[in-house]
Design a protein around this motif. Structure first.
Motif, PDB file in Angstrom:
ATOM      1  N   MET A   1      49.912  48.709  34.089  1.00 38.88           N
ATOM      2  CA  MET A   1      49.718  48.273  35.461  1.00 38.88           C
ATOM      3  C   MET A   1      48.754  49.230  36.153  1.00 38.88           C
ATOM      4  SD  MET A   1      52.619  47.678  38.267  1.00 38.88           S
ATOM      5  CE  MET A   1      52.186  47.194  39.891  1.00 38.88           C
ATOM      6  N   ILE A   2      47.775  48.671  36.769  1.00 41.34           N
ATOM      7  CA  ILE A   2      46.756  49.479  37.423  1.00 41.34           C
ATOM      8  C   ILE A   2      47.108  49.636  38.891  1.00 41.34           C
ATOM      9  CG2 ILE A   2      44.332  49.616  38.059  1.00 41.34           C
ATOM     10  CD1 ILE A   2      43.711  47.990  35.543  1.00 41.34           C
ATOM     11  N   PRO A  36      40.139  41.858  31.753  1.00 36.32           N
ATOM     12  CA  PRO A  36      39.922  40.740  32.685  1.00 36.32           C
ATOM     13  C   PRO A  36      38.473  40.713  33.177  1.00 36.32           C
ATOM     14  CG  PRO A  36      41.762  42.136  33.394  1.00 36.32           C
ATOM     15  CD  PRO A  36      41.113  42.807  32.242  1.00 36.32           C
ATOM     16  N   SER A  37      38.030  39.556  33.620  1.00 35.18           N
ATOM     17  CA  SER A  37      36.686  39.467  34.188  1.00 35.18           C
ATOM     18  C   SER A  37      36.606  40.363  35.421  1.00 35.18           C
ATOM     19  CB  SER A  37      36.372  38.023  34.580  1.00 35.18           C
ATOM     20  OG  SER A  37      37.149  37.642  35.710  1.00 35.18           O
ATOM     21  N   LYS A  38      35.388  40.741  35.750  1.00 35.19           N
ATOM     22  CA  LYS A  38      35.183  41.586  36.931  1.00 35.19           C
ATOM     23  C   LYS A  38      35.752  40.907  38.172  1.00 35.19           C
ATOM     24  CE  LYS A  38      30.878  41.751  35.930  1.00 35.19           C
ATOM     25  NZ  LYS A  38      29.432  41.917  35.948  1.00 35.19           N
ATOM     26  N   ALA A  42      38.875  42.371  40.252  1.00 32.46           N
ATOM     27  CA  ALA A  42      38.561  42.766  41.629  1.00 32.46           C
ATOM     28  C   ALA A  42      39.486  42.052  42.616  1.00 32.46           C
ATOM     29  CB  ALA A  42      37.100  42.457  41.941  1.00 32.46           C
ATOM     30  N   GLU A  43      39.707  40.762  42.399  1.00 33.97           N
ATOM     31  CA  GLU A  43      40.611  40.011  43.270  1.00 33.97           C
ATOM     32  C   GLU A  43      42.038  40.543  43.166  1.00 33.97           C
ATOM     33  OE1 GLU A  43      40.154  35.902  42.205  1.00 33.97           O
ATOM     34  OE2 GLU A  43      38.173  35.772  43.156  1.00 33.97           O
ATOM     35  N   HIS A  44      42.481  40.811  41.944  1.00 34.97           N
ATOM     36  CA  HIS A  44      43.842  41.304  41.721  1.00 34.97           C
ATOM     37  C   HIS A  44      44.058  42.662  42.401  1.00 34.97           C
ATOM     38  CE1 HIS A  44      47.625  42.186  39.719  1.00 34.97           C
ATOM     39  NE2 HIS A  44      47.104  43.325  39.305  1.00 34.97           N
ATOM     40  N   VAL A  52      34.662  47.388  40.109  1.00 33.87           N
ATOM     41  CA  VAL A  52      35.063  47.062  38.743  1.00 33.87           C
ATOM     42  C   VAL A  52      33.861  47.180  37.806  1.00 33.87           C
ATOM     43  CG1 VAL A  52      36.049  45.298  37.227  1.00 33.87           C
ATOM     44  CG2 VAL A  52      36.913  45.560  39.560  1.00 33.87           C
ATOM     45  N   GLU A  53      32.711  46.686  38.227  1.00 31.16           N
ATOM     46  CA  GLU A  53      31.490  46.763  37.421  1.00 31.16           C
ATOM     47  C   GLU A  53      31.152  48.216  37.091  1.00 31.16           C
ATOM     48  OE1 GLU A  53      28.044  46.097  35.381  1.00 31.16           O
ATOM     49  OE2 GLU A  53      29.319  44.497  36.126  1.00 31.16           O
ATOM     50  N   THR A  54      31.268  49.091  38.068  1.00 36.22           N
ATOM     51  CA  THR A  54      30.953  50.511  37.847  1.00 36.22           C
ATOM     52  C   THR A  54      31.916  51.132  36.836  1.00 36.22           C
ATOM     53  OG1 THR A  54      30.089  50.657  40.096  1.00 36.22           O
ATOM     54  CG2 THR A  54      30.578  52.733  38.988  1.00 36.22           C
ATOM     55  N   ALA A  55      33.195  50.824  36.968  1.00 42.93           N
ATOM     56  CA  ALA A  55      34.185  51.358  36.023  1.00 42.93           C
ATOM     57  C   ALA A  55      33.939  50.815  34.621  1.00 42.93           C
ATOM     58  CB  ALA A  55      35.594  51.001  36.490  1.00 42.93           C
TER      59      ALA A  55
END
Length: 64
Positions: A1-2, A36-38, A42-44, A52-55
């Motif tokens: 879990m993030i 998961p997709s970016k 990001a929404e979650h 998310v893209e940077t990570a």
């Protein structure tokens, strides 16, 4: 879990990167397992897709 903590001095992308990296190292995420997709992540997490893209980019650059 993030879990991300905006109140920390560490940027959110760095928190995300470190969490995913640790999950890979510890075996929580298996090699070849899709993230998961970016957009979905990001929404979650209620962060921008750029976070998310940077990570994800940092993980990819390091071979994860």
């Amino acid at each position: 879990m993030i879990e991300l903590h905006p109140e920390k001095k560490m940027p959110l992308y760095e928190q995300l990167y470190r969490t995913i990296r640790q999950d890979i190292i510890s075996g929580v995420l298996q090699g070849g397992e899709r993230l998961p997709s970016k957009r979905r992540l990001a929404e979650h997490l209620e962060v921008s897709q750029i976070t998310v893209e940077t990570a994800y980019s940092q993980l990819l650059a390091e071979g994860y």
